[in-house]
Design a protein around this motif. Structure first.
Motif, PDB file in Angstrom:
ATOM      1  N   LEU A 134       0.660  -1.038   0.101  1.00 47.40           N
ATOM      2  CA  LEU A 134      -0.149   0.375  -0.022  1.00 47.40           C
ATOM      3  C   LEU A 134       1.198   1.353  -0.318  1.00 47.40           C
ATOM      4  O   LEU A 134       0.922   1.901  -0.690  1.00 47.40           O
ATOM      5  CB  LEU A 134      -0.371  -0.308   0.812  1.00 47.40           C
ATOM      6  N   LEU A 172      -6.621  -3.557  -4.290  1.00 47.34           N
ATOM      7  CA  LEU A 172      -6.559  -1.539  -3.877  1.00 47.34           C
ATOM      8  C   LEU A 172      -7.118  -0.866  -4.764  1.00 47.34           C
ATOM      9  O   LEU A 172      -7.304  -1.584  -5.923  1.00 47.34           O
ATOM     10  CB  LEU A 172      -5.101  -1.450  -3.857  1.00 47.34           C
ATOM     11  N   SER A 184      -7.296   5.280   0.133  1.00 46.34           N
ATOM     12  CA  SER A 184      -7.559   4.319  -0.582  1.00 46.34           C
ATOM     13  C   SER A 184      -7.840   3.129  -0.219  1.00 46.34           C
ATOM     14  O   SER A 184      -8.619   3.697   1.214  1.00 46.34           O
ATOM     15  CB  SER A 184      -5.791   3.753   0.153  1.00 46.34           C
ATOM     16  N   VAL A 204      -8.601  -0.568   0.932  1.00 45.97           N
ATOM     17  CA  VAL A 204      -8.330  -2.323   0.842  1.00 45.97           C
ATOM     18  C   VAL A 204      -9.153  -3.760   0.844  1.00 45.97           C
ATOM     19  O   VAL A 204     -10.293  -2.633   1.818  1.00 45.97           O
ATOM     20  CB  VAL A 204      -6.910  -2.877   1.479  1.00 45.97           C
ATOM     21  N   GLN A 263      -4.550  -9.831   1.132  1.00 47.16           N
ATOM     22  CA  GLN A 263      -5.002  -8.291  -0.296  1.00 47.16           C
ATOM     23  C   GLN A 263      -5.767  -9.097  -0.952  1.00 47.16           C
ATOM     24  O   GLN A 263      -5.157  -9.813  -1.751  1.00 47.16           O
ATOM     25  CB  GLN A 263      -4.078  -7.263  -0.098  1.00 47.16           C
TER      26      GLN A 263
END
Lengths: 161, 83
Positions: A15, A97, A34, A36, A94
């Motif tokens: 990130l 993004l 942002s 995620v 993850q």
């Protein structure tokens, strides 16, 4: 920003490195938002031990590039970046993004949410979950279509029959 | 004319990654789906009317009224679930 706007990749992403690249060389940026998305260990009441993400190579990149163009037209943002992982994933990993830069926070918050709503219903990805009862494809959610519609965009009826 | 059809997710598991299909000039995506449904019991099941099946033409989401050019790339897949 330097580098691609869209990446579809098996590898994990970082990130802070992504945000640093997105902001690089633009001192007019006053806000970075942002999002995620991560893999949960539970879905529809069943434990999820792992997940596989399939996509449509070629169409996926085109669809997300078009979403970013739409966001740049609609909101006063400076740049946007989308990374989506494919292949095998585990709980805690993850998945996606979305990062957006702008002069002020309002437009960046909105554009980030707009991009996620768009991506959930219009980008050709499919999730398959492995649970104690076996593997199953995840069903589309009508709530995701509704989320896109509040931007005044008719979802192509992704979740509806 | 011929078009190439790709399948994804549960439809790919049922029918394989893709196949060529011969169609009359001016055929629509809907006619292509009907042609495939008539091809085998597995096709009839995976692409059945009333099932949630989405289509893309030349890698753009499309409706079944879309007209196919010769050599088109068409895809059939279930509703998307990324993000």
């Amino acid at each position: 920003m330097a580098g691609p706007r869209v990446s579809i990749q098996a590898e994990d992403f970082d990130l802070s490195a992504e945000v640093a690249r997105l902001r690089a060389g633009d001192a007019g940026v006053g806000a970075v938002v942002s999002f995620v998305g991560t893999v949960r260990d539970v879905s529809e009441g069943a434990g999820v031990s792992r997940m596989e993400l399939e996509h449509y190579p070629g169409m996926t990149e085109k669809a997300i590039e078009a979403m970013i163009d739409a966001a740049l037209q609609r909101f006063r943002i400076h740049a946007a970046r989308v990374v989506h992982r494919v292949g095998p994933l585990a709980p805690g990993d993850q998945i996606v993004l979305v990062a957006v830069t702008s002069a002020h926070r309002g437009e960046a918050f909105q554009a980030c949410e707009f991009l996620m709503d768009y991506l959930k219903t219009q980008a050709p990805f499919w999730k398959k979950e492995h649970t104690p009862d076996g593997a199953r494809w995840v069903d589309a959610r009508s709530a995701d279509d509704a989320a896109l519609q509040r931007w005044g965009i008719a979802a192509t009826g992704n979740a509806a029959g | 004319m011929k078009v190439f059809v790709k399948y994804f997710a549960s439809i790919r598991e049922a029918l394989g990654p893709g196949e060529w299909v011969e169609l009359p000039e001016g055929a629509s995506v809907g006619l292509l789906r009907d042609t495939l449904i008539a091809r085998s019991p597995a096709h009839a099941e995976a692409l059945a009317r009333g099932r949630a099946v989405r289509a893309a033409l030349q890698q753009l989401m499309c409706e079944e009224t879309a007209v196919l050019p010769d050599g088109a790339e068409v895809a059939f897949f279930p509703p998307v679930t990324g993000g």
